[in-house]
Design a protein around this motif. Structure first.
Motif, PDB file in Angstrom:
ATOM      1  N   PRO A  13       0.828  -1.109   0.285  1.00 16.58           N
ATOM      2  CA  PRO A  13       0.443  -0.169  -0.179  1.00 16.58           C
ATOM      3  C   PRO A  13       1.112   0.905   0.326  1.00 16.58           C
ATOM      4  O   PRO A  13       0.791   2.188  -0.982  1.00 16.58           O
ATOM      5  CB  PRO A  13      -1.004  -0.318   1.443  1.00 16.58           C
ATOM      6  CG  PRO A  13      -0.065  -1.593   2.438  1.00 16.58           C
ATOM      7  CD  PRO A  13       0.637  -2.485   1.114  1.00 16.58           C
ATOM      8  N   ARG A  14       2.058   1.311   0.808  1.00 11.18           N
ATOM      9  CA  ARG A  14       2.743   2.709   0.738  1.00 11.18           C
ATOM     10  C   ARG A  14       2.994   3.025  -0.389  1.00 11.18           C
ATOM     11  O   ARG A  14       3.098   3.655  -1.175  1.00 11.18           O
ATOM     12  CB  ARG A  14       3.877   2.395   1.709  1.00 11.18           C
ATOM     13  CG  ARG A  14       3.326   2.035   3.123  1.00 11.18           C
ATOM     14  CD  ARG A  14       4.736   1.865   4.175  1.00 11.18           C
ATOM     15  NE  ARG A  14       4.338   2.161   5.455  1.00 11.18           N
ATOM     16  CZ  ARG A  14       4.474   0.997   6.612  1.00 11.18           C
ATOM     17  NH1 ARG A  14       4.026  -0.342   5.813  1.00 11.18           N
ATOM     18  NH2 ARG A  14       4.184   0.987   7.371  1.00 11.18           N
ATOM     19  N   LYS A  15       2.980   1.997  -1.622  1.00 10.15           N
ATOM     20  CA  LYS A  15       3.574   1.769  -2.942  1.00 10.15           C
ATOM     21  C   LYS A  15       2.694   2.709  -3.625  1.00 10.15           C
ATOM     22  O   LYS A  15       2.620   3.308  -4.566  1.00 10.15           O
ATOM     23  CB  LYS A  15       4.680   1.371  -3.733  1.00 10.15           C
ATOM     24  CG  LYS A  15       5.201   1.859  -4.845  1.00 10.15           C
ATOM     25  CD  LYS A  15       6.348   0.356  -5.960  1.00 10.15           C
ATOM     26  CE  LYS A  15       6.007  -0.913  -5.569  1.00 10.15           C
ATOM     27  NZ  LYS A  15       7.084  -1.669  -6.250  1.00 10.15           N
ATOM     28  N   THR A  16       1.652   1.611  -3.177  1.00  2.89           N
ATOM     29  CA  THR A  16       0.509   1.618  -4.235  1.00  2.89           C
ATOM     30  C   THR A  16      -0.303   2.608  -4.189  1.00  2.89           C
ATOM     31  O   THR A  16      -1.420   3.098  -5.374  1.00  2.89           O
ATOM     32  CB  THR A  16      -0.340  -0.008  -4.085  1.00  2.89           C
ATOM     33  OG1 THR A  16       0.315  -0.766  -4.432  1.00  2.89           O
ATOM     34  CG2 THR A  16      -1.525  -0.382  -5.776  1.00  2.89           C
ATOM     35  N   PHE A  17      -0.861   2.785  -2.956  1.00  3.55           N
ATOM     36  CA  PHE A  17      -1.544   3.815  -3.019  1.00  3.55           C
ATOM     37  C   PHE A  17      -1.365   5.210  -3.993  1.00  3.55           C
ATOM     38  O   PHE A  17      -2.603   5.416  -4.152  1.00  3.55           O
ATOM     39  CB  PHE A  17      -1.700   4.197  -1.309  1.00  3.55           C
ATOM     40  CG  PHE A  17      -3.512   3.794  -0.953  1.00  3.55           C
ATOM     41  CD1 PHE A  17      -3.903   2.693  -0.571  1.00  3.55           C
ATOM     42  CD2 PHE A  17      -4.053   4.964  -1.357  1.00  3.55           C
ATOM     43  CE1 PHE A  17      -4.792   2.536  -0.349  1.00  3.55           C
ATOM     44  CE2 PHE A  17      -5.720   4.368  -1.080  1.00  3.55           C
ATOM     45  CZ  PHE A  17      -5.534   3.164  -0.417  1.00  3.55           C
ATOM     46  N   PRO A  18      -0.366   5.964  -3.163  1.00  2.00           N
ATOM     47  CA  PRO A  18      -0.265   6.965  -4.384  1.00  2.00           C
ATOM     48  C   PRO A  18      -0.504   7.218  -5.521  1.00  2.00           C
ATOM     49  O   PRO A  18      -1.169   8.057  -5.966  1.00  2.00           O
ATOM     50  CB  PRO A  18       1.131   7.982  -3.571  1.00  2.00           C
ATOM     51  CG  PRO A  18       1.146   6.659  -2.159  1.00  2.00           C
ATOM     52  CD  PRO A  18       0.866   5.954  -2.799  1.00  2.00           C
ATOM     53  N   ARG A  19       0.611   6.225  -6.598  1.00  2.00           N
ATOM     54  CA  ARG A  19      -0.075   6.315  -7.684  1.00  2.00           C
ATOM     55  C   ARG A  19      -1.581   5.803  -8.194  1.00  2.00           C
ATOM     56  O   ARG A  19      -2.185   6.625  -9.145  1.00  2.00           O
ATOM     57  CB  ARG A  19       1.276   5.305  -8.454  1.00  2.00           C
ATOM     58  CG  ARG A  19       2.477   4.948  -8.200  1.00  2.00           C
ATOM     59  CD  ARG A  19       3.237   3.806  -8.200  1.00  2.00           C
ATOM     60  NE  ARG A  19       4.740   4.140  -7.426  1.00  2.00           N
ATOM     61  CZ  ARG A  19       5.556   3.403  -8.646  1.00  2.00           C
ATOM     62  NH1 ARG A  19       5.137   2.441  -9.273  1.00  2.00           N
ATOM     63  NH2 ARG A  19       6.765   3.113  -7.930  1.00  2.00           N
ATOM     64  N   ALA A  20      -2.270   4.790  -7.472  1.00  2.00           N
ATOM     65  CA  ALA A  20      -3.755   4.981  -7.610  1.00  2.00           C
ATOM     66  C   ALA A  20      -4.524   5.762  -7.451  1.00  2.00           C
ATOM     67  O   ALA A  20      -5.624   6.476  -8.294  1.00  2.00           O
ATOM     68  CB  ALA A  20      -4.134   3.754  -7.114  1.00  2.00           C
TER      69      ALA A  20
END
Length: 484
Positions: A233-240
């Protein structure tokens, strides 16, 4: 969006990566983008009422300016806090970390009820589109039976797991947006830009316009409630969030510019479902039917995404001991059983309300929650500056405060124009929340019901992160979960 991320290099080639916790599948980038898209938008369906209330120019400007003043700040706040607290419960966890469990509970109560009220719209809107072809779905026992069965069917899909919900959201996003790509292409030769510039402030329904635009541009924080189900989530959330933001902007502006610019219509004609008439005028009956079908199916995607957010919020509250332990129980599919049942029951009970009543009530409760989130964001920056933030808005406390002034004023304005009926409803709902939390604490203290022990639960979560290689540390100190 920008921010440094230190994540393990798990494979991201599939829509759902294998979870290291309990063997559950985890959401990855594409399904998360689709879920955020449906939490916020679901396509241009519903923006017709903005044109009717505010006119062409005001609506176009609204969907250009308001995302910059409102959506971007909310998405940035969500990205920072969701990556700092990557667990189920989302904003409930943020508020509890900043102001304590009492206000965390109030946030959860306001936002959950706002989401359930919002979700009561979508089965009704689905049947409203269906009755265009089959009038028997418009009233009477057939409509009531269909409403109940549709809600139960969609609830069952949520029960079967986020894998199904995620794949469904991706497919529905493609199906719902494709007819508007065709509409935009066919509209180009017919567009007259002067139609975009029509404005009549004297006849503007400001309450209807503000509520409709706000409703179509909020809920960016909703997906944070299932952050514990997201792969990395720490990488996926901002990009999503960034990808979903761009998709939402295009999904609103392209159909509005094409429909307003290419069709000579009266402002009063722009009511719910009018894009089908635009499609008929530009592309014929085939395109009109496609848009109608896309409109109907989009409501299913909106329902699925909202129910997922609402039910995982209750799961997160159960996992943190804010609600009885039964709320933390998962089905064999890894889904929150009681959270889904509570959300479905709320939808069925609230589906009798009118469209405008629903919009006003959910917006008012949502505004209360968002003001508390913004305050928590600033407090956490001051109270826990050492909190690991894989995504960090590059502004200090003063800069963040300035950034949030305009959206806060916007929230207060939406609340200020609400009807007295809505205000009374919100006050009564808040009183229930203020009484419910001490009542639950009394039950916990006297062991009338079982509650999760927060210390033991967080130690277990911490151990799971250590095993997965996802523990963040700074100068020998533990990560955000151990600092709270």
């Amino acid at each position: 969006m920008s921010g440094s991320v230190n994540e393990s290099s798990a494979e991201n080639g599939k829509p759902f990566a294998s979870s290291g916790h309990g063997g559950r599948a985890k959401l990855s980038m594409l399904p998360l983008v689709a879920l955020i898209f449906y939490e916020v938008s679901g396509g241009p369906f519903g923006v017709e009422d903005s044109v009717r209330a505010g006119g062409p120019l005001l609506t176009i400007l609204g969907f250009i300016i308001f995302p910059l003043l409102w959506s971007v700040p909310e998405a940035l706040v969500t990205a920072e806090l969701a990556t700092a607290f990557p667990e189920n419960g989302g904003y409930v966890v943020w508020i509890a970390a900043a102001f304590g469990d009492f206000w965390g509970f109030q946030e959860g109560w306001w936002k959950w009820l706002s989401g359930v009220i919002d979700n009561a719209l979508y089965p009704v809107l689905f049947l409203d589109y269906l009755k265009r072809a089959l009038p028997e779905f418009g009233h009477g026992p057939v409509r009531l039976f269909s409403l109940v069965m549709l809600t139960l069917f969609l609830t069952y899909l949520n029960y079967r797991g986020l894998t199904i919900v995620g794949y469904t959201a991706v497919a529905l996003t493609i199906f719902s947006l494709l007819p508007f790509v065709v509409l935009a292409v066919l509209a180009i030769p017919r567009i007259k830009p002067e139609r975009w510039l029509v404005i009549n402030l004297a006849n503007t329904d400001w309450r209807g316009f503000m509520n409709n635009v706000f409703w179509n541009l909020n809920y960016w924080d909703s997906a944070s409630t299932l952050a514990g189900e997201v792969d990395q989530p720490r990488k996926t959330f901002p990009r999503a969030l960034g990808l979903a933001g761009a998709l939402v902007m295009l999904a609103y502006l392209v159909p509005l510019l094409a429909g307003i610019g290419a069709v000579d219509s009266l402002q009063s004609e722009w009511t719910d479902g009018y894009f089908a008439d635009v499609g008929l005028a530009i592309g014929g009956a085939g395109l009109a039917w496609w848009i109608t079908a896309a409109s109907a199916m989009s409501n299913l995607g909106l329902f699925q995404a909202e129910m997922s957010s609402d039910s995982y919020q209750l799961l997160g509250m159960g996992e943190r001991g804010m609600l009885p332990q039964v709320f933390a129980y998962r089905s064999k599919y890894g889904t929150p059983v009681l959270g889904i049942l509570c959300s479905a029951t709320g939808v069925l009970l609230l589906s009798w309300m009118s469209f405008q009543e629903i919009i006003e009530c959910l917006n008012f409760l949502y505004c209360l929650g968002m003001l508390l989130e913004f305050a928590a964001f600033i407090r956490l920056r001051m109270k826990q500056p050492e909190l690991p933030r894989p995504f960090y808005i590059p502004l200090g406390t003063v800069g963040i405060t300035i950034l949030l002034i305009i959206p806060s004023v916007f929230l207060i304005l939406v609340m200020a124009i609400a009807s007295m009926k809505t205000v009374v409803f919100a006050v009564l709902i808040s009183v229930v929340g203020f009484l419910a939390h001490p009542a639950l604490e009394y039950m916990k203290e006297h062991r009338w019901m079982n509650f999760v022990n927060l210390v033991e639960n967080e130690n277990s979560l911490l151990s799971s992160e250590e095993e997965a290689g996802l523990l963040y540390s700074s100068g020998g100190t533990l990560d955000s979960k151990s600092q709270k």
